[in-house]
Design an enzyme around this catalytic site. Structure first.
Site: not given
Ligand code: AMP
Length: 619
Positions: A24, A87, A187, A211
């Site tokens: 992850d 990211k 994800e 999330d």
């Protein structure tokens, strides 16, 4: 080059390819997990404390690269050399991140608005891919240390809304880190796998994956049928998360405990300490009704009801995103069968109860919300390694894909939220008599004018036989594969002239391009250093020339003719050297002139002292 591992104990070639790890790669934290005795586990640090590796890269003055907790400590002391949230920059051009400069404490280079962003650290430039590769290397080392053997293959997760450029960039980062990335998995899909939701083969299920991390919020609606996941829609807010909760507590304290806001603005360390205290309060309030502590002599406290009042607006915002995602998926919230919680911030009780109330059912929250994505990635990796039955994954394309037509208009060929893999085509024609070439520019985005969308690449269909405008039939086909990589084909149907490109041009990088890029960054760093060395030597030499003139003027009386002409000669040599490009020569002549004048300077100094002892004024 293939590596052949040898098991020394047994004297045999070791079979190692059954191991694929799950990674992850997160905005705030990253984790690596694998299957041990049939169960997914996230690899912890050496002390066995935490499985989270902060996604932070620090470059030390001597060129050492540090990743994780130790790098996190440098955020305050060396913000320019400490890179976080990389990211957010993956697969992005400067144009994409314009306006966010203040969010990053480090330098994002903007020399070419169309090209991929780079990050400047001292004299070197890094791509987000290289920086992500450093994080992946740290994870690789972590799992290799735990297992005592090399690991070469991985599954890496990305947000469901990542476009093909971002997915490709993630793959490239894996490659740079020495990992063969077997699959990029969404994800939310990974989180669902971690809860084994795919195991129920009897019923179709609709799953909402909520999330909420430190800085980002994502909601994804998935459909699961016969063990096949399909992303129906995604929504979210790229700047909403637990960090906002921390800030809300800080602001509350500043207001209610009369903390000095100006001093906090000035004193970075104090404000950081306050931020950490606020985070501690938030975490405590996930378990207890009240938090009480002190900071710098101030008593600080907050209870859960007050905290809930502070964060309600953020939670409501996430629920708005959930509504939008449901609308895009054309579903009512009653049609959601399961709700999966992901991200550290879903530990906050108000978040849990609000989401549960919104969907009208209990949520899946038994697994560690920070680990759940990595655990799912490990399960997917195990499936790919052939240890479990194949689970097929389907995605949707997050943004529309199309081409530029006359007047700079966007003509969508694959609309957003289309399930992939997919293909779609449309016919076009020429607008000018006898037109032989047709430029096909591919864009991604939802706006009507292509200039507001994002260009993915372009190519020219050449050799169309001359015909009056409107007669040629040009078919353009978009083929989007399961990894989200787009292929565009153009064909003139009357003549069968054909051309195709794969869209990875300025975004994805081939291995060769990557190697070239790395080499160039190193070469440029050397060049930059050489130029800087020369400029510095010239500056120093100029100062010496001025001092030499002054010295001659002031000390003529104590110098012999030879000494004077000696200084003049060296002075001339140095002047000539500064006109050249050879910094070593400049440095050498400076050395010589220093050597020559040292005893003379000493003598001049003695003379001044002697004069002053005689009671004369020192001028
Ligand atoms: P992630 O980006 O998923 O790693 O989420 C990290 C976020 O979760 C940070 O904002 C943390 O402060 C938050 N977090 C971690 N543990 C807790 C907790 N026990 N209660 C509330 N928030 C937490």
């Amino acid at each position: 080059m293939a590596r052949i591992p040898i098991n020394i104990k047994e004297g045999k070639v070791a079979k190692e390819d059954d191991l694929i790890v799950g990674i992850d790669l997160g905005t705030t934290n990253s984790l690596v997990a694998y299957i041990k005795d049939g169960k997914a586990i996230a690899v912890r640090d050496q002390e066995g404390k935490s499985s989270l590796v902060p996604s932070i890269v620090y470059f030390s003055a001597i060129g050492r690269i540090v990743v994780g907790d130790s790098a996190k400590d440098k955020l305050i002391t060396h913000p320019e050399n400490t890179i976080y949230s990389v990211k957010r920059l993956m697969g992005k051009s400067y144009k994409d991140v314009a306006g966010l400069e203040n969010y990053f404490g480090y330098k994002v280079i903007d020399d070419d608005t169309e090209s991929l962003v780079k990050i400047r650290v001292e004299d070197r430039f890094y791509t987000p891919i290289e920086l992500s590769a450093e994080i992946l290397k740290a994870l690789k080392v972590r799992v290799e240390t735990e297992l005592g053997r090399p690991v070469h293959r991985a599954v890496i997760t990305v947000p469901a809304y990542f476009n093909d450029a971002q997915r490709q960039a993630t793959r490239d980062a894996g490659k740079l880190a020495g990992l063969d990335v077997l699959r990029i998995v969404n994800e939310p899909t990974a989180a669902s796998l971690a809860y084994g939701l795919d195991k129920d083969n009897q019923h179709d299920q609709t799953i909402a994956v909520y999330d909420l991390g430190g800085g980002t919020f994502d909601i994804s609606i998935l459909h699961l049928h016969d063990g096949i996941f399909e992303v129906l829609s995604t929504n979210g807010d790229t700047f909403l998360g637990g960090d906002d909760f921390d800030r809300a507590i800080m602001d509350y304290w500043i207001e209610h405990h009369q903390l000095d806001a100006e001093e906090l603005a000035r004193n970075k360390e104090l404000s950081q300490a306050l931020r950490l205290k606020a985070e501690e309060a938030k975490k405590t309030l996930s378990k207890e009704a009240r938090f009480q502590s002190s900071l710098n002599g101030y008593a600080v406290s907050i209870d859960r009801d007050t905290f809930n009042g502070l964060i309600r607006k953020y939670v409501d915002k996430t629920l708005d995103c959930c509504r939008n995602a449901l609308r895009d998926a054309q579903l009512d919230k009653k049609q959601i069968d399961r709700v999966v919680m992901v991200g550290g911030t879903t530990r906050v009780p108000l978040v849990k109860t609000s989401v549960s109330e919104f969907f009208g059912k209990p949520v899946y929250d038994q697994l560690d919300p920070d680990e759940v994505v990595a655990l799912g990635a490990a399960i997917q990796a195990d499936v790919l390694a052939g240890n479990q039955k194949e689970v097929l994954l389907l995605d949707v394309t997050p943004l529309s894909l199309g081409i530029e037509t006359v007047g700079g208009l966007m003509d969508t060929i694959i609309p957003r939220n289309t399930k992939i893999p997919t293909r779609a085509g449309r016919q076009y024609t020429t607008s000018v008599d006898g037109q032989r070439n047709l430029k096909i520019a591919v864009y991604q985005g939802e706006r009507d004018l292509v200039e507001n969308n994002r260009k993915l690449g372009e190519f020219i269909l050449k050799g169309i036989p001359p015909m009056p405008a409107g007669l040629p039939k040009i078919e353009i086909h978009f083929i989007l594969n399961a990894d989200g990589i787009l292929k565009v084909k153009a064909k003139e149907l009357r003549s069968n002239v054909e051309q195709e490109i794969e869209i990875r041009s300025s975004y994805g990088l081939s291995e060769e391009e990557m190697a070239k890029m790395l080499l160039e960054s190193i070469q440029h760093a050397e060049e930059d250093m050489a130029v800087r060395g020369l400029l510095e030597a010239r500056n120093e030499a100029r100062n010496i020339l001025l001092s030499a003139d002054k010295f001659l003027q002031q000390n003529r009386a104590i110098l012999s003719d030879e000494e004077i002409s000696g200084i003049r000669e060296y002075r001339e040599q140095l002047r000539l050297a500064t006109e050249g490009e050879d910094k070593d020569l400049i440095n050498r002549v400076m050395e010589e002139i220093n050597e020559f004048t040292r005893p003379l300077a000493q003598r001049a100094m003695d003379a001044v002292i002697a004069d002053s002892l005689r009671g004369k004024k020192i001028s």
